[in-house]
Design a protein around this motif. Structure first.
Motif, short mmCIF file in Angstrom:
data_model
loop_
_atom_site.label_atom_id
_atom_site.label_comp_id
_atom_site.label_asym_id
_atom_site.label_seq_id
_atom_site.Cartn_x
_atom_site.Cartn_y
_atom_site.Cartn_z
N VAL A 72 29.67 112.70 59.37
CA VAL A 72 30.84 112.07 58.76
C VAL A 72 32.10 112.75 59.29
O VAL A 72 32.16 113.98 59.36
CB VAL A 72 30.81 112.20 57.22
CG1 VAL A 72 32.07 111.58 56.60
CG2 VAL A 72 29.58 111.54 56.64
N ALA A 73 33.09 111.96 59.69
CA ALA A 73 34.44 112.45 59.94
C ALA A 73 35.29 112.13 58.72
O ALA A 73 34.97 111.21 57.96
CB ALA A 73 35.01 111.81 61.20
N PHE A 74 36.35 112.89 58.53
CA PHE A 74 37.22 112.68 57.37
C PHE A 74 38.65 112.47 57.85
O PHE A 74 39.15 113.24 58.68
CB PHE A 74 37.15 113.86 56.41
CG PHE A 74 35.79 114.07 55.80
CD1 PHE A 74 35.39 113.33 54.70
CD2 PHE A 74 34.91 114.98 56.35
CE1 PHE A 74 34.13 113.50 54.14
CE2 PHE A 74 33.64 115.17 55.81
CZ PHE A 74 33.25 114.43 54.70
N LEU A 75 39.30 111.44 57.33
CA LEU A 75 40.68 111.13 57.67
C LEU A 75 41.56 111.44 56.47
O LEU A 75 41.41 110.84 55.41
CB LEU A 75 40.80 109.66 58.09
CG LEU A 75 42.16 109.21 58.62
CD1 LEU A 75 42.60 110.04 59.82
CD2 LEU A 75 42.11 107.72 58.99
N LEU A 76 42.47 112.40 56.66
CA LEU A 76 43.37 112.82 55.59
C LEU A 76 44.70 112.09 55.71
O LEU A 76 45.31 112.06 56.79
CB LEU A 76 43.59 114.33 55.69
CG LEU A 76 44.67 114.94 54.77
CD1 LEU A 76 44.30 114.77 53.29
CD2 LEU A 76 44.88 116.41 55.10
N ASP A 77 45.15 111.53 54.61
CA ASP A 77 46.42 110.82 54.58
C ASP A 77 47.55 111.84 54.40
O ASP A 77 48.03 112.09 53.30
CB ASP A 77 46.41 109.81 53.43
CG ASP A 77 47.68 108.97 53.37
OD1 ASP A 77 48.45 108.99 54.35
OD2 ASP A 77 47.91 108.31 52.34
N ARG A 78 47.94 112.44 55.53
CA ARG A 78 49.01 113.44 55.52
C ARG A 78 49.58 113.56 56.94
O ARG A 78 48.84 113.51 57.91
CB ARG A 78 48.48 114.81 55.05
CG ARG A 78 49.56 115.90 54.96
CD ARG A 78 48.98 117.23 54.52
NE ARG A 78 48.36 117.17 53.20
CZ ARG A 78 47.86 118.24 52.57
NH1 ARG A 78 47.89 119.43 53.16
NH2 ARG A 78 47.31 118.11 51.38
N ALA A 79 50.89 113.72 57.03
CA ALA A 79 51.55 113.97 58.32
C ALA A 79 51.19 112.94 59.38
O ALA A 79 50.96 113.28 60.54
CB ALA A 79 51.21 115.39 58.80
N GLY A 80 51.10 111.67 58.97
CA GLY A 80 50.76 110.62 59.91
C GLY A 80 49.28 110.45 60.14
O GLY A 80 48.86 109.64 60.97
#
Length: 227
Positions: free
Chosen positions: A148-156
């Motif tokens: 699993v990769a994780f995408l953080l909603d921060r800094a674009g």
């Protein structure tokens, strides 16, 4: 240790990276590094003035020992909740033995380094689900079945790519292919990640990429699609 973007820190533990993310609800760890490195993670937490007890969540990208090496110890002592994909869960919990690596060197390394099994508090079963606020889980099989990769909603957008890919000299390249369960699937997962939008990418192995990191992903993905 370096700060990639505000509140996102990269800690190198030998040849593998651990990432610490400061949130309003405490600290999130993405992976836990090689076994017997918990003291170094605690030291890193002190450097950012955070006690171990502020670690609320541990997100695991996959079951390999260099990413799960300290999860049992850290979970016990911090009280953090552990998240992992259902397909990798049986290895992390110790229900089954990890698949034997194909390469001799990798097999020898696994014999010398053992990750203690641990309970998983929440299984990731749905692609693009939100295991904790601000993080989107992207199922990216290939390196392992449950990677699993994780995408953080921060800094674009900050992508925690795990071992779906790697960073080298400002570019995106292949993660260690000798340890991959399915190379074709791993390549498909890179193409999938390139379809999202993010400014920064960090990896289990190699240097972070910042500034339209997705463009570097798309450049690498194009070489895979043209192969």
């Amino acid at each position: 240790m370096r700060e990639v973007v505000d509140g996102v820190f990269e800690l190198g533990l030998g040849f593998v990276n651990v990432h610490l993310v400061v949130t309003d609800d405490g600290v999130v760890l993405i992976d836990t590094g090689l076994p017997r490195r918990a003291a170094r993670i605690e030291k890193a937490l002190r450097e950012i003035r955070r006690p171990l007890g502020e670690v609320r969540s541990i997100l695991l990208t996959h079951h390999h020992f260099d990413h799960t090496g300290n999860v049992a110890d850290l979970r016990t002592r911090s009280g953090a909740r552990v998240f992992a994909h259902a397909a990798d869960a049986p290895v992390i919990t110790g229900a089954i033995r990890p698949p034997a690596p194909k390469k001799l060197l990798a097999r020898m390394a696994r014999r010398m380094m053992h990750a203690e099994p641990t309970k998983i508090d929440q299984l990731i079963t749905v692609d693009e689900s939100e295991p904790i606020p601000g993080f989107t889980a992207l199922h990216t099989p290939g390196h392992t079945r449950g990677h699993v990769a994780f995408l953080l909603d921060r800094a674009g957008g900050v992508l925690f790519a795990g071992d779906a890919a790697a960073g080298r000299k400002g570019e995106v390249t292949s993660a260690p292919r000798a340890a991959a369960a399915d190379l074709t699937e791993m390549d498909r997962s890179v193409v999938k990640l390139a379809s999202y939008e993010f400014e920064h990418a960090v990896f289990g192995h190699g240097a972070a990429v910042s500034g339209r990191a997705v463009d570097r992903f798309r450049k690498y993905a194009a070489t895979l699609q043209g192969a």
